[in-house]
Design an enzyme around this catalytic site. Structure first.
Site, PDB file in Angstrom:
ATOM      1  CE1 TYR A   1       2.322  -3.748  -3.833  1.00 56.75           C
ATOM      2  CE2 TYR A   1       0.214  -3.122  -2.839  1.00 56.75           C
ATOM      3  CZ  TYR A   1       0.932  -3.787  -3.744  1.00 56.75           C
ATOM      4  OH  TYR A   1       0.160  -4.447  -4.687  1.00 56.75           O
TER       5      TYR A   1
ATOM      6  CE  LYS B   1       2.621  -9.474  -3.699  1.00 54.45           C
ATOM      7  NZ  LYS B   1       2.836  -8.034  -3.291  1.00 54.45           N
TER       8      LYS B   1
HETATM    9  C1  PLP Z   1       1.926  -7.030  -2.928  1.00 58.16           C
HETATM   10  C2  PLP Z   1       2.084  -6.280  -1.641  1.00 58.16           C
HETATM   11  C3  PLP Z   1       1.073  -5.757  -0.883  1.00 58.16           C
HETATM   12  C4  PLP Z   1      -0.153  -5.970  -1.151  1.00 58.16           C
HETATM   13  O1  PLP Z   1      -0.799  -7.238  -1.057  1.00 58.16           O
HETATM   14  P1  PLP Z   1      -1.814  -7.934  -1.861  1.00 58.16           P
HETATM   15  O2  PLP Z   1      -1.833  -9.383  -1.522  1.00 58.16           O
HETATM   16  O3  PLP Z   1      -1.793  -7.590  -3.200  1.00 58.16           O
HETATM   17  O4  PLP Z   1      -3.033  -7.264  -1.316  1.00 58.16           O
HETATM   18  C5  PLP Z   1       1.626  -5.243   0.274  1.00 58.16           C
HETATM   19  N1  PLP Z   1       2.824  -5.058   0.520  1.00 58.16           N
HETATM   20  C6  PLP Z   1       4.068  -5.368  -0.259  1.00 58.16           C
HETATM   21  C7  PLP Z   1       5.312  -5.021   0.078  1.00 58.16           C
HETATM   22  C8  PLP Z   1       3.508  -6.065  -1.275  1.00 58.16           C
HETATM   23  O5  PLP Z   1       4.474  -6.422  -2.215  1.00 58.16           O
END
Ligand code: PLP
Length: 426
Positions: free
Chosen positions: A127, A228
């Site tokens: 990421y 997410k």
């Molecule tokens: C979005 C995401 C992150 C970071 O998360 P945030 O809530 O935006 O700080 C880390 N790892 C993965 C795989 C992601 O999709």
């Protein structure tokens, strides 16, 4: 507040609704109240002294002891309720710690495990935020960070065995956006042969907690962007770390208190209310994505579709079958015609939105090469399979037939566009 009155041993979908919350402590309300207070009134000066001794590690918690709360940067009732209720969703987890973003969870965990002179092995692609964390924070702190290509099991084993001072292995699987899978069990077995054993951390954002269970495969910790699928409605930022019994939660908790990146009460309350439906939502999203991916597979505008049920590499198929219950809701389409074709696709979609992020109820589509992965070098994008024609889809819960039709009409536009390009270049 964190009552243990749940029926021990119930299934996760039951536990998530029955443990961690005692209505008597919230004037009988059936759902938790929101405790918007920055500070807590002590029951006595002795209780305050005891709470501080416990917080700073000068004393150990007695069985059954409920210490007074102190101050919301360290802990608060809504974080305790959320942390108690999320544990049963992650198979093998003994504890959870809530953060105000996924990046906060990842940063705090890595800074709790690594000090200058230590080493970290991590899979690429990562990421984007985590990749920046490695280069801009960990490496300047004199932490050696060794990248290994996702899915290359022998190279990962070799890096784990041969890196002096290895304290942590960070695996992101499936990799974003091409869904390349890394064998968690194999990496954990290799790490377990070392003394001292490095912590194996899995970023489980794409398939967890419903479809992939790293802690049952030998990982010590899982990290989430709860922004997410856990949050699920694209309306909050949050992060969570969960660990097995033997994984130390105290250093992570104490750094969270220091950095001040605990999730705030309102967000804890919102996220907590989303937990009972995570599995329902993810199942629907995965089914939608599978139908869409399999429905688009023969389209001539698409050079390659990346989706777990459409893998053709036998090793990737083996890993998928051994560690994932369902394929999940992320699809990547590599279109003929490069960036202009990808942009035409994004301009033409009518129901799905062109946005980054994933895991929400609504279908989102983005162009990784110019957005989420724009900070990568060309070489990094090549290794990750991120071409200029690649678009990433996060399937939502709409009716899959409408989504499929939307993508088909957008591909028709791409087709017309490519034909007009061919004509003008003649
Ligand atoms: C979005 C995401 C992150 C970071 O998360 P945030 O809530 O935006 O700080 C880390 N790892 C993965 C795989 C992601 O999709």
């Amino acid at each position: 507040m964190a009552s243990r009155r749940s029926l021990h041993g119930a299934h996760p979908s039951t536990e998530v609704l029955t443990r961690g919350f005692d209505p008597r402590l919230s004037v009988g309300s059936a759902r938790p109240a929101v405790f918007r207070s920055s500070t807590y009134v002590f029951s006595s000066p002795e209780a305050a002294e005891r709470a501080f001794a416990l917080l700073t590690g000068r004393a150990e918690l007695e069985p059954g002891e409920q210490p007074d709360l102190i101050y919301s940067r360290f802990n608060h009732p809504n974080a305790e309720i959320l942390e108690d209720q999320i544990v049963p969703l992650e198979e093998g987890a003994a504890w959870a710690i809530a953060f105000n973003s996924g990046m906060a969870a990842i940063m705090t965990t890595l800074l709790a495990l690594l000090k200058p002179g230590d080493a970290l092995v991590y899979t690429i692609p990562l990421y984007g935020g985590t990749q920046h964390l490695v280069h801009e924070l960990l490496e300047p702190l004199n932490i050696r960070c060794i990248p290994v290509i996702a899915g290359h099991s022998a190279e990962i084993d070799e890096a784990i065995r041969s890196t002096p001072g290895l304290k942590a292995v960070f695996i992101e699987t499936p990799a974003n956006p091409t869904m390349v899978m890394t064998d968690i069990k194999r990496a954990a077995l290799t790490a377990a042969l070392l003394d001292p054993k490095p912590a194996v951390i899995v970023d489980n954002t794409f398939l967890g907690p419903a479809f992939q269970h790293p802690l049952t495969l030998g990982a010590d910790l899982v990290v989430y962007s709860a922004t997410k699928y856990l949050g699920g409605f694209s309306d909050l930022l949050a992060g969570v770390v969960l660990g097995v019994d033997s994984a130390p939660d105290k250093p992570i908790r104490s750094r969270r208190g220091l950095f001040g990146n605990i999730l705030q009460p309102d967000e804890c309350w919102i996220l907590d209310g989303r937990l009972p439906t995570v599995s329902l939502r993810m199942n629907r999203q995965s089914k939608n994505a599978q139908r869409i991916a399999e429905g688009l597979v023969k389209r001539p505008e698409i050079r390659h579709i990346y989706y777990p049920t459409l893998f053709d590499d036998p090793e990737q198929i083996r890993i998928r079958l051994s560690q994932c219950d369902y394929p999940g809701a992320m699809i990547a389409l590599d279109l003929h015609g490069g960036k202009p074709a990808a942009f035409e696709f994004l301009r033409s979609i009518r129901l799905a939105h062109n946005a980054v992020s994933l895991g929400g109820m609504e279908t989102l589509v983005c162009h990784p090469a110019t957005t989420t992965h724009a900070g990568c070098s060309e070489e990094e994008r090549r290794i990750a399979g991120i071409t200029d024609g690649l678009v990433r889809v996060s399937a939502g819960v709409e009716d899959w037939r409408d989504l499929l039709r939307d993508f088909e009409q957008a591909l028709d536009r791409v087709s017309e566009f490519l034909a007009s390009q061919a004509q003008t270049s003649r």
